[in-house]
Design an enzyme around this catalytic site. Sequence first.
Site, PDB file in Angstrom:
ATOM      1  N   ILE A 158       7.020  -5.058  26.434  1.00  0.00           N
ATOM      2  CA  ILE A 158       5.594  -4.945  26.137  1.00  0.00           C
ATOM      3  C   ILE A 158       4.797  -5.966  26.942  1.00  0.00           C
ATOM      4  O   ILE A 158       3.758  -5.640  27.525  1.00  0.00           O
ATOM      5  CB  ILE A 158       5.340  -5.116  24.632  1.00  0.00           C
ATOM      6  CG1 ILE A 158       5.981  -3.967  23.854  1.00  0.00           C
ATOM      7  CG2 ILE A 158       3.843  -5.179  24.346  1.00  0.00           C
ATOM      8  CD1 ILE A 158       5.929  -4.129  22.344  1.00  0.00           C
ATOM      9  N   CYS A 205       5.969 -11.606  21.363  1.00  0.00           N
ATOM     10  CA  CYS A 205       7.322 -12.084  21.097  1.00  0.00           C
ATOM     11  C   CYS A 205       7.758 -11.633  19.705  1.00  0.00           C
ATOM     12  O   CYS A 205       6.930 -11.341  18.850  1.00  0.00           O
ATOM     13  CB  CYS A 205       7.387 -13.608  21.198  1.00  0.00           C
ATOM     14  SG  CYS A 205       6.301 -14.470  20.038  1.00  0.00           S
ATOM     15  N   ARG A 234       3.600  -9.945  15.471  1.00  0.00           N
ATOM     16  CA  ARG A 234       3.878 -10.079  14.044  1.00  0.00           C
ATOM     17  C   ARG A 234       2.935 -11.120  13.448  1.00  0.00           C
ATOM     18  O   ARG A 234       2.662 -12.152  14.069  1.00  0.00           O
ATOM     19  CB  ARG A 234       5.328 -10.513  13.799  1.00  0.00           C
ATOM     20  CG  ARG A 234       6.355  -9.418  14.056  1.00  0.00           C
ATOM     21  CD  ARG A 234       6.277  -8.317  13.020  1.00  0.00           C
ATOM     22  NE  ARG A 234       7.313  -7.291  13.191  1.00  0.00           N
ATOM     23  CZ  ARG A 234       7.145  -6.181  13.886  1.00  0.00           C
ATOM     24  NH1 ARG A 234       5.991  -5.951  14.506  1.00  0.00           N
ATOM     25  NH2 ARG A 234       8.109  -5.289  13.984  1.00  0.00           N
ATOM     26  N   GLU A 263       1.271  -7.390   4.644  1.00  0.00           N
ATOM     27  CA  GLU A 263       0.697  -6.077   4.925  1.00  0.00           C
ATOM     28  C   GLU A 263       1.127  -5.077   3.857  1.00  0.00           C
ATOM     29  O   GLU A 263       2.302  -5.100   3.459  1.00  0.00           O
ATOM     30  CB  GLU A 263       1.144  -5.591   6.312  1.00  0.00           C
ATOM     31  CG  GLU A 263       0.660  -6.484   7.436  1.00  0.00           C
ATOM     32  CD  GLU A 263       1.249  -6.107   8.787  1.00  0.00           C
ATOM     33  OE1 GLU A 263       0.784  -6.650   9.795  1.00  0.00           O
ATOM     34  OE2 GLU A 263       2.190  -5.266   8.828  1.00  0.00           O
ATOM     35  N   HIS A 282      -2.314  -2.657  11.756  1.00  0.00           N
ATOM     36  CA  HIS A 282      -0.953  -2.513  12.277  1.00  0.00           C
ATOM     37  C   HIS A 282      -0.714  -1.087  12.800  1.00  0.00           C
ATOM     38  O   HIS A 282       0.258  -0.417  12.430  1.00  0.00           O
ATOM     39  CB  HIS A 282       0.078  -2.854  11.204  1.00  0.00           C
ATOM     40  CG  HIS A 282       1.412  -3.247  11.774  1.00  0.00           C
ATOM     41  ND1 HIS A 282       2.214  -4.193  11.197  1.00  0.00           N
ATOM     42  CD2 HIS A 282       2.089  -2.810  12.871  1.00  0.00           C
ATOM     43  CE1 HIS A 282       3.328  -4.324  11.910  1.00  0.00           C
ATOM     44  NE2 HIS A 282       3.271  -3.492  12.942  1.00  0.00           N
TER      45      HIS A 282
END
Length: 315
Positions: A158, A205, A234, A263, A282
């Site tokens: 990513i 990461c 995250r 979440e 998210h």
Amino acid sequence: MKIVITDAQTVFDQYVSADTLKQFGEVVENGLLTYEEVPEAIADADIVICNKTLLNAHSLRLAKHLRYIGLFATGYNNIDVEYCRQHGITVCNAGSYSTNAVAQHTFALILEHYNKVARFNEYVQDGKWKRSPTFSPFVYPLNELAGKTIGIVGLGAIGQAVAKIADAFEMKVLACNRSPKQADGVTMVSLEELLTQSDIVTVHCPLNDDSREMFNKASFARMKQGALFVNTARGGVMVERDLFDALQSGHLSGACIDTLRVEPMEEDCILMSAKNCIITPHIAWAPVETRRRLMGIVAENIRSFLDGTPVNVVS
């Protein structure tokens, strides 16, 4: 073969289904099991497929036939991999399915911060352009990306996709990574140098002991005055209170967040009232094409496991 899905509603909708898994046996879809409902629901499962369900010694204790856990995700911090290793349970994740989607969403957030498309659209929808004395009302300041420095924390798939997009915008790209990495057009630096030199810091990461709360009061203070912080990784990599303080003080010009520590968002999440903070729920990973690709990977993981040649194994 009995396949139990513990949190189907986190992946499936009218566009994406579990049909591809039915070739392997009976598929039982549970919308969203609570932690206490999991043990009984998977007690007679041969395979469990989940996204974010917590699977540990307690929730796995009744699953005596379980030999495989497949993830609808790249991250596997919700799985007790040591327990699985001790009990002969193979765990496989779905790496790289969302690379382009997350990179795309990262820049959607960045562009919203600098181009303020939603705010300008609201201005027009409210009828204010009709009453503007000029054809281009300078209501909100806009900024170019060209020439800005973006710092990428985590240069995996990513992070590298983000770097390619940044290069297309003629940005200077810095990156830091836990292990040595190289990528075209990317200058590898220390985290300290990245924080002090970047106009935009974007996190890509995994969440682990090294990255947990790495973005805190001290690291936000080291960032440039007016920098933008982006987190599509995250929520646990940042201290939300410290980010709030950095935004309220004006040290950071903004933050773009797709993940939180808890979440769905808690009722009293402090970032709800933060200045210049864009939050999405998210969904960076969730385009229709991405979820369909994910289902293909999950199915191939199962097929490889049943053939005796498991792939994408994390335990």
